[in-house]
Design a protein around this motif. Structure first.
Motif, PDB file in Angstrom:
ATOM      1  N   LEU A 114       0.782  -1.392   0.024  1.00 40.69           N
ATOM      2  CA  LEU A 114      -0.091   0.008   0.193  1.00 40.69           C
ATOM      3  C   LEU A 114       0.893   1.277  -0.158  1.00 40.69           C
ATOM      4  O   LEU A 114       0.433   2.156  -0.669  1.00 40.69           O
ATOM      5  N   VAL A 115       1.940   1.228   0.777  1.00 40.04           N
ATOM      6  CA  VAL A 115       2.902   2.419   0.595  1.00 40.04           C
ATOM      7  C   VAL A 115       3.526   2.791  -0.577  1.00 40.04           C
ATOM      8  O   VAL A 115       3.419   3.891  -1.124  1.00 40.04           O
ATOM      9  N   LEU A 137     -10.084  -7.117   5.315  1.00 45.35           N
ATOM     10  CA  LEU A 137      -9.069  -6.292   5.060  1.00 45.35           C
ATOM     11  C   LEU A 137      -9.534  -4.776   5.637  1.00 45.35           C
ATOM     12  O   LEU A 137      -8.735  -3.961   6.143  1.00 45.35           O
ATOM     13  N   ALA A 138     -10.821  -4.575   5.720  1.00 43.15           N
ATOM     14  CA  ALA A 138     -11.392  -3.155   5.893  1.00 43.15           C
ATOM     15  C   ALA A 138     -11.169  -2.806   7.311  1.00 43.15           C
ATOM     16  O   ALA A 138     -10.640  -1.528   7.381  1.00 43.15           O
ATOM     17  N   GLY A 145      -6.412   5.017   9.195  1.00 43.13           N
ATOM     18  CA  GLY A 145      -6.690   6.172   8.709  1.00 43.13           C
ATOM     19  C   GLY A 145      -7.716   6.264   7.594  1.00 43.13           C
ATOM     20  O   GLY A 145      -7.964   7.143   7.119  1.00 43.13           O
ATOM     21  N   TRP A 146      -7.856   5.281   6.997  1.00 40.53           N
ATOM     22  CA  TRP A 146      -8.951   4.988   5.848  1.00 40.53           C
ATOM     23  C   TRP A 146     -10.003   5.429   6.526  1.00 40.53           C
ATOM     24  O   TRP A 146     -10.656   5.232   7.608  1.00 40.53           O
ATOM     25  N   GLU A 167     -11.641   5.121   1.489  1.00 40.10           N
ATOM     26  CA  GLU A 167     -10.947   6.259   0.719  1.00 40.10           C
ATOM     27  C   GLU A 167      -9.989   6.695   1.530  1.00 40.10           C
ATOM     28  O   GLU A 167     -10.026   6.855   3.055  1.00 40.10           O
ATOM     29  N   LYS A 168      -8.773   6.948   1.137  1.00 33.70           N
ATOM     30  CA  LYS A 168      -7.665   7.826   1.849  1.00 33.70           C
ATOM     31  C   LYS A 168      -7.326   9.105   1.181  1.00 33.70           C
ATOM     32  O   LYS A 168      -7.022   8.817   0.097  1.00 33.70           O
ATOM     33  N   ARG A 169      -7.205   9.795   2.060  1.00 33.67           N
ATOM     34  CA  ARG A 169      -6.283  11.293   1.130  1.00 33.67           C
ATOM     35  C   ARG A 169      -5.183  10.844   1.257  1.00 33.67           C
ATOM     36  O   ARG A 169      -4.359  10.525   2.244  1.00 33.67           O
TER      37      ARG A 169
END
Length: 175
Positions: A114-115, A137-138, A145-146, A167-169
Protein backbone atom coordinates in the motif's frame (compact mmCIF):
# COMPACT_ATOMS: atom_id res chain seq x y z
CA UNK A 1 28.49 -24.39 28.22
CA UNK A 2 28.53 -27.19 25.69
CA UNK A 3 27.47 -26.79 22.10
CA UNK A 4 24.21 -28.55 22.88
CA UNK A 5 23.42 -25.95 25.54
CA UNK A 6 24.44 -22.95 23.47
CA UNK A 7 21.49 -20.84 22.37
CA UNK A 8 20.73 -21.13 18.72
CA UNK A 9 20.86 -18.09 16.48
CA UNK A 10 17.48 -16.39 16.09
CA UNK A 11 15.58 -17.49 13.03
CA UNK A 12 15.85 -14.89 10.30
CA UNK A 13 12.71 -13.62 8.67
CA UNK A 14 12.60 -14.19 4.94
CA UNK A 15 13.68 -11.19 2.92
CA UNK A 16 10.84 -9.63 0.98
CA UNK A 17 11.56 -7.68 -2.21
CA UNK A 18 8.98 -5.24 -3.56
CA UNK A 19 8.88 -4.72 -7.31
CA UNK A 20 6.75 -4.38 -10.42
CA UNK A 21 5.13 -7.67 -11.47
CA UNK A 22 6.61 -9.73 -14.27
CA UNK A 23 4.85 -12.22 -16.55
CA UNK A 24 6.42 -15.09 -14.61
CA UNK A 25 4.55 -13.95 -11.46
CA UNK A 26 1.17 -14.88 -12.94
CA UNK A 27 1.11 -18.46 -11.63
CA UNK A 28 2.10 -17.33 -8.14
CA UNK A 29 -0.51 -14.55 -8.21
CA UNK A 30 -3.18 -17.15 -9.01
CA UNK A 31 -2.11 -19.24 -6.01
CA UNK A 32 -1.82 -16.27 -3.64
CA UNK A 33 -5.31 -15.13 -4.64
CA UNK A 34 -6.83 -18.59 -4.26
CA UNK A 35 -5.28 -19.31 -0.86
CA UNK A 36 -5.86 -15.80 0.51
CA UNK A 37 -9.56 -16.15 -0.30
CA UNK A 38 -10.04 -19.77 0.75
CA UNK A 39 -7.90 -19.67 3.91
CA UNK A 40 -7.35 -16.04 4.79
CA UNK A 41 -11.00 -15.00 4.51
CA UNK A 42 -12.39 -18.03 6.37
CA UNK A 43 -13.32 -16.04 9.49
CA UNK A 44 -15.40 -13.54 7.49
CA UNK A 45 -17.11 -15.46 4.69
CA UNK A 46 -18.83 -18.85 4.37
CA UNK A 47 -17.29 -21.70 2.38
CA UNK A 48 -19.82 -21.13 -0.43
CA UNK A 49 -19.01 -17.42 -0.55
CA UNK A 50 -15.26 -18.11 -0.61
CA UNK A 51 -15.59 -20.74 -3.33
CA UNK A 52 -17.63 -18.33 -5.47
CA UNK A 53 -15.07 -15.57 -4.85
CA UNK A 54 -12.06 -17.82 -5.55
CA UNK A 55 -13.67 -19.10 -8.75
CA UNK A 56 -14.40 -15.58 -10.02
CA UNK A 57 -10.90 -15.43 -11.51
CA UNK A 58 -9.14 -18.31 -13.29
CA UNK A 59 -6.41 -20.15 -11.44
CA UNK A 60 -4.16 -19.80 -14.48
CA UNK A 61 -0.98 -17.82 -14.97
CA UNK A 62 -2.13 -16.43 -18.32
CA UNK A 63 -5.19 -14.78 -16.76
CA UNK A 64 -3.07 -13.01 -14.17
CA UNK A 65 -0.52 -12.05 -16.80
CA UNK A 66 -3.33 -10.44 -18.80
CA UNK A 67 -4.40 -8.49 -15.70
CA UNK A 68 -0.85 -7.14 -15.45
CA UNK A 69 -1.51 -5.41 -18.78
CA UNK A 70 -4.67 -3.80 -17.35
CA UNK A 71 -3.34 -2.72 -13.96
CA UNK A 72 -0.07 -1.59 -12.47
CA UNK A 73 0.77 -4.67 -10.43
CA UNK A 74 3.13 -4.47 -7.48
CA UNK A 75 4.54 -7.70 -6.07
CA UNK A 76 6.07 -8.77 -2.77
CA UNK A 77 8.54 -11.54 -3.61
CA UNK A 78 10.41 -13.94 -1.34
CA UNK A 79 13.12 -16.13 -2.84
CA UNK A 80 11.94 -15.06 -6.28
CA UNK A 81 8.32 -16.12 -5.71
CA UNK A 82 5.34 -13.78 -5.44
CA UNK A 83 3.88 -13.98 -1.90
CA UNK A 84 1.67 -10.91 -2.14
CA UNK A 85 0.46 -8.46 -4.76
CA UNK A 86 -1.54 -5.31 -5.32
CA UNK A 87 -3.25 -4.28 -8.57
CA UNK A 88 -3.56 -0.54 -9.03
CA UNK A 89 -5.77 1.32 -11.48
CA UNK A 90 -3.69 4.51 -11.62
CA UNK A 91 -6.05 6.65 -13.78
CA UNK A 92 -8.91 5.98 -11.34
CA UNK A 93 -6.66 6.07 -8.23
CA UNK A 94 -8.26 2.79 -7.21
CA UNK A 95 -6.71 -0.32 -5.70
CA UNK A 96 -8.31 -3.23 -7.53
CA UNK A 97 -6.85 -6.06 -5.45
CA UNK A 98 -4.55 -6.67 -2.49
CA UNK A 99 -3.72 -10.24 -1.50
CA UNK A 100 -1.02 -11.82 0.67
CA UNK A 101 -0.23 -15.51 1.19
CA UNK A 102 -2.20 -16.46 4.36
CA UNK A 103 0.74 -17.71 6.44
CA UNK A 104 2.52 -14.39 5.81
CA UNK A 105 -0.47 -12.18 6.63
CA UNK A 106 -0.16 -9.58 9.40
CA UNK A 107 3.58 -9.15 8.85
CA UNK A 108 3.44 -5.82 7.04
CA UNK A 109 3.57 -7.10 3.48
CA UNK A 110 0.18 -5.68 2.51
CA UNK A 111 0.95 -2.44 4.32
CA UNK A 112 4.21 -2.05 2.43
CA UNK A 113 2.49 -2.75 -0.89
CA UNK A 114 0.00 0.00 0.00
CA UNK A 115 2.86 2.42 0.79
CA UNK A 116 4.37 1.79 -2.65
CA UNK A 117 0.97 2.20 -4.33
CA UNK A 118 0.32 5.51 -2.53
CA UNK A 119 3.76 6.80 -3.54
CA UNK A 120 3.06 5.89 -7.16
CA UNK A 121 -0.31 7.66 -7.05
CA UNK A 122 1.26 10.77 -5.53
CA UNK A 123 3.81 10.78 -8.36
CA UNK A 124 0.85 10.80 -10.78
CA UNK A 125 -0.72 13.78 -9.01
CA UNK A 126 -3.52 11.88 -7.28
CA UNK A 127 -4.92 13.32 -4.07
CA UNK A 128 -6.86 10.30 -2.85
CA UNK A 129 -7.08 6.53 -3.29
CA UNK A 130 -10.03 4.16 -3.01
CA UNK A 131 -10.41 0.44 -2.43
CA UNK A 132 -13.36 -1.92 -2.21
CA UNK A 133 -12.12 -3.87 0.80
CA UNK A 134 -13.20 -7.30 1.91
CA UNK A 135 -14.35 -7.66 5.51
CA UNK A 136 -10.98 -9.20 6.39
CA UNK A 137 -9.11 -6.12 5.12
CA UNK A 138 -11.50 -3.28 5.99
CA UNK A 139 -10.95 -3.15 9.76
CA UNK A 140 -7.18 -3.05 9.36
CA UNK A 141 -7.39 -0.18 6.87
CA UNK A 142 -9.86 1.76 9.03
CA UNK A 143 -7.36 1.56 11.92
CA UNK A 144 -4.76 3.06 9.55
CA UNK A 145 -6.79 6.16 8.80
CA UNK A 146 -8.89 5.10 5.82
CA UNK A 147 -12.39 6.56 5.72
CA UNK A 148 -15.45 4.33 5.38
CA UNK A 149 -17.61 5.37 2.42
CA UNK A 150 -20.22 2.67 2.90
CA UNK A 151 -21.14 -0.93 2.51
CA UNK A 152 -21.33 -2.67 -0.85
CA UNK A 153 -22.51 -6.09 -1.90
CA UNK A 154 -21.12 -7.95 -4.89
CA UNK A 155 -22.40 -11.13 -6.44
CA UNK A 156 -20.11 -13.98 -7.38
CA UNK A 157 -21.69 -17.13 -8.87
CA UNK A 158 -24.97 -16.45 -7.09
CA UNK A 159 -23.35 -15.70 -3.73
CA UNK A 160 -23.55 -12.24 -2.21
CA UNK A 161 -20.38 -10.94 -0.54
CA UNK A 162 -20.19 -7.87 1.65
CA UNK A 163 -17.34 -5.41 1.36
CA UNK A 164 -16.56 -1.81 2.38
CA UNK A 165 -15.79 1.09 0.06
CA UNK A 166 -12.86 2.93 1.65
CA UNK A 167 -10.98 6.08 0.76
CA UNK A 168 -7.78 7.71 1.94
CA UNK A 169 -6.40 11.15 1.27
CA UNK A 170 -2.83 11.04 0.05
CA UNK A 171 -0.17 13.22 1.57
CA UNK A 172 3.49 13.36 0.69
CA UNK A 173 5.84 12.37 3.48
CA UNK A 174 9.47 13.41 3.46
CA UNK A 175 11.89 10.54 3.98
Amino acid sequence: MTTKEAPSAPAQSPRIIYRQAMARDGADQAEVFHHAVMQGAAAHYSVKQREAWANSLPREASAWGARQALYTTLVAACDGRCVGFLELNVPDAHIETLYVWPSLARRGIGTTLLVHAKRLLLEHGCERVTIDASLMLADSLLRRGWQDRGEEWVERAGERLQRRRLEKRLAAVET
